[in-house]
Design an enzyme around this catalytic site. Structure first.
Site, mmCIF file in Angstrom:
data_model
loop_
_atom_site.group_PDB
_atom_site.id
_atom_site.type_symbol
_atom_site.label_atom_id
_atom_site.label_comp_id
_atom_site.label_asym_id
_atom_site.label_seq_id
_atom_site.Cartn_x
_atom_site.Cartn_y
_atom_site.Cartn_z
ATOM 1 N N PHE A 106 -10.906 -19.265 40.732
ATOM 2 C CA PHE A 106 -10.069 -20.226 41.466
ATOM 3 C C PHE A 106 -10.786 -21.554 41.663
ATOM 4 O O PHE A 106 -10.863 -22.096 42.765
ATOM 5 C CB PHE A 106 -9.638 -19.637 42.806
ATOM 6 C CG PHE A 106 -8.314 -20.163 43.311
ATOM 7 C CD1 PHE A 106 -7.178 -20.066 42.537
ATOM 8 C CD2 PHE A 106 -8.216 -20.736 44.569
ATOM 9 C CE1 PHE A 106 -5.956 -20.540 42.987
ATOM 10 C CE2 PHE A 106 -7.003 -21.211 45.047
ATOM 11 C CZ PHE A 106 -5.876 -21.113 44.253
ATOM 12 N N GLY A 107 -11.324 -22.066 40.541
ATOM 13 C CA GLY A 107 -11.889 -23.409 40.552
ATOM 14 C C GLY A 107 -10.800 -24.444 40.338
ATOM 15 O O GLY A 107 -9.628 -24.226 40.658
ATOM 16 N N ARG A 108 -11.178 -25.569 39.751
ATOM 17 C CA ARG A 108 -10.222 -26.669 39.580
ATOM 18 C C ARG A 108 -9.010 -26.261 38.743
ATOM 19 O O ARG A 108 -7.871 -26.577 39.072
ATOM 20 C CB ARG A 108 -10.924 -27.862 38.930
ATOM 21 C CG ARG A 108 -12.069 -28.460 39.743
ATOM 22 C CD ARG A 108 -12.755 -29.568 38.962
ATOM 23 N NE ARG A 108 -13.920 -30.106 39.643
ATOM 24 C CZ ARG A 108 -15.154 -29.642 39.512
ATOM 25 N NH1 ARG A 108 -15.382 -28.598 38.721
ATOM 26 N NH2 ARG A 108 -16.158 -30.200 40.153
ATOM 27 N N ILE A 109 -9.267 -25.555 37.623
ATOM 28 C CA ILE A 109 -8.165 -25.202 36.725
ATOM 29 C C ILE A 109 -7.307 -24.102 37.346
ATOM 30 O O ILE A 109 -6.070 -24.149 37.273
ATOM 31 C CB ILE A 109 -8.686 -24.788 35.338
ATOM 32 C CG1 ILE A 109 -9.512 -25.924 34.719
ATOM 33 C CG2 ILE A 109 -7.535 -24.419 34.414
ATOM 34 C CD1 ILE A 109 -10.208 -25.555 33.423
ATOM 35 N N ARG A 133 -15.312 -15.172 42.541
ATOM 36 C CA ARG A 133 -16.626 -14.572 42.800
ATOM 37 C C ARG A 133 -17.200 -14.981 44.157
ATOM 38 O O ARG A 133 -18.116 -14.335 44.662
ATOM 39 C CB ARG A 133 -17.598 -14.944 41.678
ATOM 40 C CG ARG A 133 -17.842 -16.413 41.496
ATOM 41 C CD ARG A 133 -18.708 -16.673 40.265
ATOM 42 N NE ARG A 133 -18.831 -18.099 39.975
ATOM 43 C CZ ARG A 133 -19.443 -18.579 38.910
ATOM 44 N NH1 ARG A 133 -19.994 -17.751 38.034
ATOM 45 N NH2 ARG A 133 -19.510 -19.882 38.700
ATOM 46 N N ALA A 170 -9.302 -19.431 29.327
ATOM 47 C CA ALA A 170 -10.679 -19.615 29.789
ATOM 48 C C ALA A 170 -11.632 -19.637 28.608
ATOM 49 O O ALA A 170 -11.876 -20.696 28.008
ATOM 50 C CB ALA A 170 -11.037 -18.510 30.781
ATOM 51 N N ARG A 171 -12.157 -18.479 28.235
ATOM 52 C CA ARG A 171 -13.009 -18.330 27.059
ATOM 53 C C ARG A 171 -12.641 -17.017 26.382
ATOM 54 O O ARG A 171 -12.311 -16.031 27.035
ATOM 55 C CB ARG A 171 -14.494 -18.317 27.452
ATOM 56 C CG ARG A 171 -15.067 -19.694 27.763
ATOM 57 C CD ARG A 171 -15.198 -20.552 26.519
ATOM 58 N NE ARG A 171 -15.752 -21.867 26.795
ATOM 59 C CZ ARG A 171 -15.022 -22.961 26.991
ATOM 60 N NH1 ARG A 171 -13.706 -22.899 26.958
ATOM 61 N NH2 ARG A 171 -15.614 -24.122 27.199
ATOM 62 N N GLU A 221 -13.667 -17.462 17.451
ATOM 63 C CA GLU A 221 -12.903 -18.590 16.900
ATOM 64 C C GLU A 221 -13.607 -19.186 15.681
ATOM 65 O O GLU A 221 -14.828 -19.337 15.690
ATOM 66 C CB GLU A 221 -12.730 -19.680 17.961
ATOM 67 C CG GLU A 221 -11.894 -19.239 19.139
ATOM 68 C CD GLU A 221 -11.667 -20.361 20.155
ATOM 69 O OE1 GLU A 221 -11.947 -21.539 19.829
ATOM 70 O OE2 GLU A 221 -11.211 -20.064 21.260
ATOM 71 N N HIS A 244 -6.451 -23.015 20.599
ATOM 72 C CA HIS A 244 -7.356 -23.681 21.544
ATOM 73 C C HIS A 244 -6.891 -25.111 21.854
ATOM 74 O O HIS A 244 -7.604 -26.087 21.616
ATOM 75 C CB HIS A 244 -8.790 -23.687 21.006
ATOM 76 C CG HIS A 244 -9.822 -23.756 22.096
ATOM 77 N ND1 HIS A 244 -11.032 -23.125 22.010
ATOM 78 C CD2 HIS A 244 -9.827 -24.370 23.302
ATOM 79 C CE1 HIS A 244 -11.748 -23.366 23.108
ATOM 80 N NE2 HIS A 244 -11.015 -24.128 23.907
ATOM 81 N N GLY A 260 -5.979 -26.177 24.986
ATOM 82 C CA GLY A 260 -6.009 -26.420 26.421
ATOM 83 C C GLY A 260 -6.136 -27.868 26.843
ATOM 84 O O GLY A 260 -5.372 -28.356 27.671
#
Length: 323
Positions: free
Chosen positions: A156-159, A180, A241-242, A271, A289, A291
Site C-alpha cells: 500500500f505504497g504510492r501505487i 509489511r 508489480a514485478r 520477460e 509491461h 504500466g
C-alpha cells in the site's frame, strides 16, 4: 570543465535525451536491446554514470571489474531489485530511482486489467477480430460485476493507494489492505480501507487481488500455489508489480483448472518470455509491461533521472537516493 560521461542503456523519450545531451557527455545504446552483464561490467570502467532500466540485470558480478569509473547508477524506474545495491555500495556507487511520477499511470493499467478480465474484454475482442461473433445473446460472455466488489491490495505504497483511489471512488469497491508495515489510520480512512495482518487473512475475502509490492528475492513467488488456493474460485489476480512476485506455473495451474476466476498480468518472471500455459489461457489478460507507458510519465521519469544526476554531480544528495 569536462562533462560527466553518461551511458543510457535503452532509448528514452526524445525530449529527455535531448535535454540530457545538453548537460552531459551522453552516450546512447542505439540498438535499444538489453545490455549483457559483460557489457555492463565493461561500461563500469568507461562511464561516470550508468542509467539502467528494469531490463538491465546488475548482480554482484557486474561490479567485479578491475577498475570502476562509475559513481552513480541512476535507475529509470521506481523498482531497483535488478541492481545489487550492496555490491554498488561496496564500490562507493550511489543508486537512485524515480518514485512518484509513475504511480498514476501504473494504477490506470492495473484498473484496466481488472476491468478487462472481469468483463472478459480480451476474450470478446479475440472473438470479434477472428470473425466468430454471431451476435448478441443473453448468455454470451457473462462476466463479473466490478462495482461494489471487494478489492484486496497487497503493498500500500504510492501505487497501491492510487489503485485504491480508483477502485473506491470510481467503482465503490470495498478495500482490504495487506502491507509489511502499519498504514497510518488517516491514510486508510481516506479510502475507507481496512488493513489485515497477513496475506492469508486477505485472500479468502476478496473478489479481486491487486499486487503493488516490491520485487526482488524477498518477494519471489509471494503468490504461490498455497496462496492461490486461498482465493475464491470466482476471484481475479492482478499483477502490475514485478513478474517474480507470482509463481507463473502455479498461476497457470489455477487458471487451467478454474480454481480462480482469472488474472491480468502486465509483468512476467522472465520477460519478454511468457510460458505457453499462460499465453493459451482464455481467462487471462496479458499486456507487455505497459504500466508507465504514457508519453507524460516516461518523460517525467527521464527528467527525474536528470534531476538526480544533476544533484549528484553538483555535490548534492539526490532526492531519490536509495543506496
Amino acid at each position: 570543465m569536462t562533462r560527466p560521461r553518461v551511458l543510457v542503456t535503452r532509448r528514452w523519450p526524445e525530449a529527455v535525451e535531448a535535454k540530457m545531451a545538453q548537460v552531459f557527455d551522453l552516450h546512447l545504446n542505439t540498438s535499444d536491446q538489453p545490455l549483457s552483464q559483460a557489457d555492463l561490467r565493461d561500461a563500469m570502467g568507461q562511464y561516470d554514470a550508468i542509467l539502467p532500466t528494469v531490463t538491465d540485470r546488475l548482480p554482484a558480478a557486474v561490479f567485479d571489474g578491475s577498475s570502476t569509473r562509475t559513481r552513480i547508477l541512476a535507475n529509470y524506474g521506481v523498482g531497483f531489485a535488478h541492481i545489487d545495491t550492496d555490491a554498488a555500495k561496496s564500490r562507493g556507487i550511489a543508486v537512485t530511482n524515480t518514485p512518484d511520477v509513475l504511480s498514476e499511470c501504473t494504477a490506470d493499467i492495473a484498473m484496466t486489467l481488472l476491468l478487462m478480465v472481469a468483463r472478459r474484454a480480451g476474450e470478446g475482442e479475440r472473438e470479434l477480430r477472428e470473425g466468430r461473433w454471431t451476435g448478441w445473446r443473453p448468455t454470451h460472455l457473462i462476466g463479473t460485476k466490478v462495482s461494489g466488489a471487494t478489492l484486496g491490495i497487497i503493498g500500500f505504497g504510492r501505487i497501491g493507494q492510487a489503485m485504491a483511489q480508483r477502485a473506491h471512488f470510481g467503482f465503490g469497491m470495498k478495500i482490504l489492505v495487506q502491507n509489511r508495515s502499519p498504514v497510518p489510520a488517516e491514510v486508510l480512512a481516506r479510502y475507507n480501507a481496512t488493513q489485515v495482518p497477513t496475506i492469508e487473512d486477505l485472500l479468502p475475502d476478496c473478489d479481486f487481488v491487486s499486487l503493488h509490492c516490491p520485487g526482488g528475492a524477498a518477494n519471489r513467488h509471494l503468490i504461490n500455489a498455497r496462496r492461490l488456493d486461498l482465493m475464491k474460485p470466482t476471484a481475479f489476480l492482478i499483477n502490475t508489480a514485478r513478474g517474480e512476485v507470482v509463481d507463473e506455473h502455479a498461476l497457470a495451474q489455477s487458471l487451467w483448472f478454474n480454481t480462480i476466476g482469472g488474472a491480468g498480468l502486465d509483468v512476467f518472471e522472465r520477460e519478454p518470455a511468457v510460458p505457453d500455459a499462460l499465453l493459451n489461457a482464455d481467462n487471462l489478460v496479458l499486456l507487455p509491461h505497459l504500466g508507465s507507458a504514457t508519453r507524460e510519465t516516461r518523460e517525467a521519469m527521464g527528467f527525474r533521472v536528470l534531476d538526480n544526476l544533476t544533484a549528484f554531480f553538483d555535490g548534492r544528495t539526490p532526492r531519490d537516493r536509495v543506496a
